[in-house]
Design an enzyme around this catalytic site. Structure first.
Site, PDB file in Angstrom:
ATOM      1  N   TYR A  51       0.861  -1.187   0.000  1.00 22.06           N
ATOM      2  CA  TYR A  51       0.000   0.000   0.000  1.00 22.06           C
ATOM      3  C   TYR A  51       0.897   1.237   0.000  1.00 22.06           C
ATOM      4  CZ  TYR A  51      -4.318   2.555   0.572  1.00 22.06           C
ATOM      5  OH  TYR A  51      -5.370   3.412   0.366  1.00 22.06           O
ATOM      6  N   ARG A 103      -8.692  10.271  -9.808  1.00 18.72           N
ATOM      7  CA  ARG A 103      -7.786  11.085  -8.984  1.00 18.72           C
ATOM      8  C   ARG A 103      -7.056  10.145  -8.032  1.00 18.72           C
ATOM      9  NH1 ARG A 103      -7.494  12.763  -4.101  1.00 18.72           N
ATOM     10  NH2 ARG A 103      -9.507  11.837  -3.607  1.00 18.72           N
ATOM     11  N   LYS A 121      -6.311  -1.810  -1.055  1.00 20.05           N
ATOM     12  CA  LYS A 121      -7.186  -1.554   0.090  1.00 20.05           C
ATOM     13  C   LYS A 121      -7.824  -2.839   0.585  1.00 20.05           C
ATOM     14  CE  LYS A 121      -7.837   3.171   0.490  1.00 20.05           C
ATOM     15  NZ  LYS A 121      -8.538   4.153   1.287  1.00 20.05           N
ATOM     16  N   GLU A 192     -13.549   5.064  -3.993  1.00 20.68           N
ATOM     17  CA  GLU A 192     -12.134   5.372  -3.803  1.00 20.68           C
ATOM     18  C   GLU A 192     -11.602   6.192  -4.975  1.00 20.68           C
ATOM     19  OE1 GLU A 192      -8.663   5.506  -1.744  1.00 20.68           O
ATOM     20  OE2 GLU A 192     -10.512   4.573  -1.060  1.00 20.68           O
ATOM     21  N   ASP A 193     -10.975   7.307  -4.675  1.00 18.02           N
ATOM     22  CA  ASP A 193     -10.216   8.105  -5.642  1.00 18.02           C
ATOM     23  C   ASP A 193     -11.019   8.551  -6.862  1.00 18.02           C
ATOM     24  OD1 ASP A 193      -8.047   8.140  -4.024  1.00 18.02           O
ATOM     25  OD2 ASP A 193      -6.953   6.558  -5.051  1.00 18.02           O
ATOM     26  N   ASP A 215     -13.989   6.575   1.499  1.00 21.63           N
ATOM     27  CA  ASP A 215     -12.876   6.589   2.437  1.00 21.63           C
ATOM     28  C   ASP A 215     -12.020   7.838   2.293  1.00 21.63           C
ATOM     29  OD1 ASP A 215     -11.411   5.239   4.512  1.00 21.63           O
ATOM     30  OD2 ASP A 215      -9.825   4.909   3.051  1.00 21.63           O
ATOM     31  N   ASP A 216     -11.900   8.376   1.086  1.00 23.08           N
ATOM     32  CA  ASP A 216     -11.124   9.606   0.900  1.00 23.08           C
ATOM     33  C   ASP A 216     -11.718  10.750   1.710  1.00 23.08           C
ATOM     34  OD1 ASP A 216      -9.376   8.474  -1.076  1.00 23.08           O
ATOM     35  OD2 ASP A 216     -11.032   8.600  -2.492  1.00 23.08           O
ATOM     36  N   ASN A 358      -0.272  11.743  -0.472  1.00 19.94           N
ATOM     37  CA  ASN A 358       0.433  10.524  -0.858  1.00 19.94           C
ATOM     38  C   ASN A 358       0.617  10.485  -2.371  1.00 19.94           C
ATOM     39  OD1 ASN A 358       0.648   9.177   1.706  1.00 19.94           O
ATOM     40  ND2 ASN A 358      -1.565   8.875   1.630  1.00 19.94           N
TER      41      ASN A 358
END
Length: 423
Positions: A51, A103, A121, A192-193, A215-216, A358
């Site tokens: 990760y 993203r 994840k 996610e993203d 989660d972001d 990150n």
């Protein structure tokens, strides 16, 4: 045990993290039982390999290092047939992590290269949350990509077309959510993203209709708020008195800011008072209603209306605000200068400095810089792992403030409680 010792020895034989990643993914595809045994026995050592921060490079090189398929890829050509497509999956998932690759971390639009994030994840959902690997499903929505270098790469695995946007994007995601709910009504769906405009919009649209969270937005916000509360305790600063500069104005920054507000409200401030304690900064500077540009919906929520001057330089903003905490969620890389850190320290004896972007290359500051420029006085936590340092006799602990510390528990908690909604 012998196989496990041999496998971890092979991992340690590689010097480059990306090669460790490739080996581990190959092991997962050929012997999932052994992969998870090794991961569970060496989880602290292997987390940076599977990760953050290695997964960012893995996403950038996803087509190049691709070995074996994992999960499902749903493309625009499948529109109108998504429910039927799900019938091809042989297991009943308890949890899905889905992305459109729009993203990825601080790396931008990587298209189907973003599939590395759901895969990674879900490894953590298994290792940290206790999910059965066969009950997890990573899904990539292949809806195009606007990064020319990605779609022209000969190894790119996705559809080579401009990214789907607006109403067409929303219609596809609507169909996907309905299809999952119809096929697996008890399944948790984590987004996610997605790009900020979609992440925030879809969270509000789906969170009360499906077992869904982002989660972001929510995971990052929860873990950062935990760090904020304890950082204020370490400073000896009341949450009622805390002032924050939020460097970034995307979906994660907005989610974190809303949770920081909640912590201040619990401490006794009104919602308006708490909002005024947060100074949000984007690429154009401090967000105000007077600087002359059109603000999107979520920036409007944190735009200054109190007559704060229009400032573009972070150093000037920090000098004006005199914050107790500085959070970085830009994904833009090094941006907290020596002058910024020294200004923080001039007004706060133990400032919180959290570069949360990150992977490591996108962090706003390194621990070496933060420790040296603050003379070891800062409270430091980052999205990526750093080594603890000692400066001028002071130990600066490199805490990791990453949503991986919370989402496995959120997922398993939702499963065990049979939650109908994740708030």
């Amino acid at each position: 045990s012998q196989q496990g010792r041999r496998a971890i020895a092979h991992v340690r034989g590689y010097t480059k993290p990306i090669n460790k990643y490739v080996y581990l993914e190959q092991l997962r595809s050929s012997n999932a039982t052994l992969f998870y045994k090794v991961l569970l026995e060496h989880v602290v050592e292997l987390l940076p390999c599977i990760y953050t921060p290695t997964v960012g490079e893995a996403c950038q090189k996803f087509g190049e290092i691709f070995r074996n398929n994992a999960g499902m890829y749903l493309a625009l050509e499948h529109k109108g047939k998504l429910r039927a497509m799900l019938d091809n999956w042989p297991h009943t998932p308890d949890i899905i992590v889905v992305t459109d690759g729009g993203r990825i971390l601080g790396l931008g639009d990587l298209g189907v290269g973003g599939m590395g994030i759901p895969i990674g994840k879900l490894h953590l959902y298994c290792a940290g949350g206790g999910f059965d690997p066969s009950s997890t499903l990573p899904i990539q929505l292949d809806l195009g990509c606007d990064t020319a270098a990605v779609v022209t790469d000969p190894h790119y695995l996705g559809t080579r077309m401009p990214r789907l946007k607006g109403k067409e994007h929303e219609e596809f995601v609507d169909e996907f959510m309905q299809a999952v709910s119809d096929k697996w009504p008890a399944c948790i769906i984590q987004f996610e993203d997605f790009q900020s405009e979609y992440a925030l919009k879809y969270l509000e649209k789906y969170r009360r209709k499906y077992i869904h969270f982002n989660d972001d937005v929510q995971g990052t916000a929860a873990v950062v708020t935990a760090g904020f509360i304890n950082g204020m305790k370490a400073q000896g600063t009341s949450l009622r008195d805390a002032k924050v500069v939020m460097y970034g104005a995307g979906s994660s920054a907005v989610g974190v800011s809303k949770y920081l507000m909640k912590s201040m409200v619990v401490a006794g401030l009104s919602e308006e008072e708490a909002r005024n304690r947060i100074y949000m900064v984007d690429s154009k500077g401090l967000i105000t209603t007077t600087r002359g540009d059109k603000l999107n919906e979520w920036k409007q929520q944190f735009a200054r209306v109190d007559g704060a001057p229009d400032m573009t330089k972070l150093e000037d903003i920090v000098e004006f605000v005199r914050p107790h905490a500085l959070f970085g969620l830009t994904g833009a890389g090094p941006s907290f200068s020596k002058a910024v850190v020294e200004t923080m320290c001039a007004h706060c004896p133990q400032p919180m400095i959290f570069p949360l972007s990150n992977p490591t290359s996108k962090a706003e500051i390194t621990i070496e810089q933060a420790a040296e420029w603050s003379r070891g006085k800062c409270i430091f936590a980052a999205g990526s792992p750093f080594q603890t340092l000692t400066v001028d006799g002071r130990t600066v602990h490199a805490s990791q403030c990453n949503n991986m510390l919370i989402f496995p528990g959120v997922g398993m908690g939702a499963k065990l409680s049979k939650a109908s909604r994740i708030t």
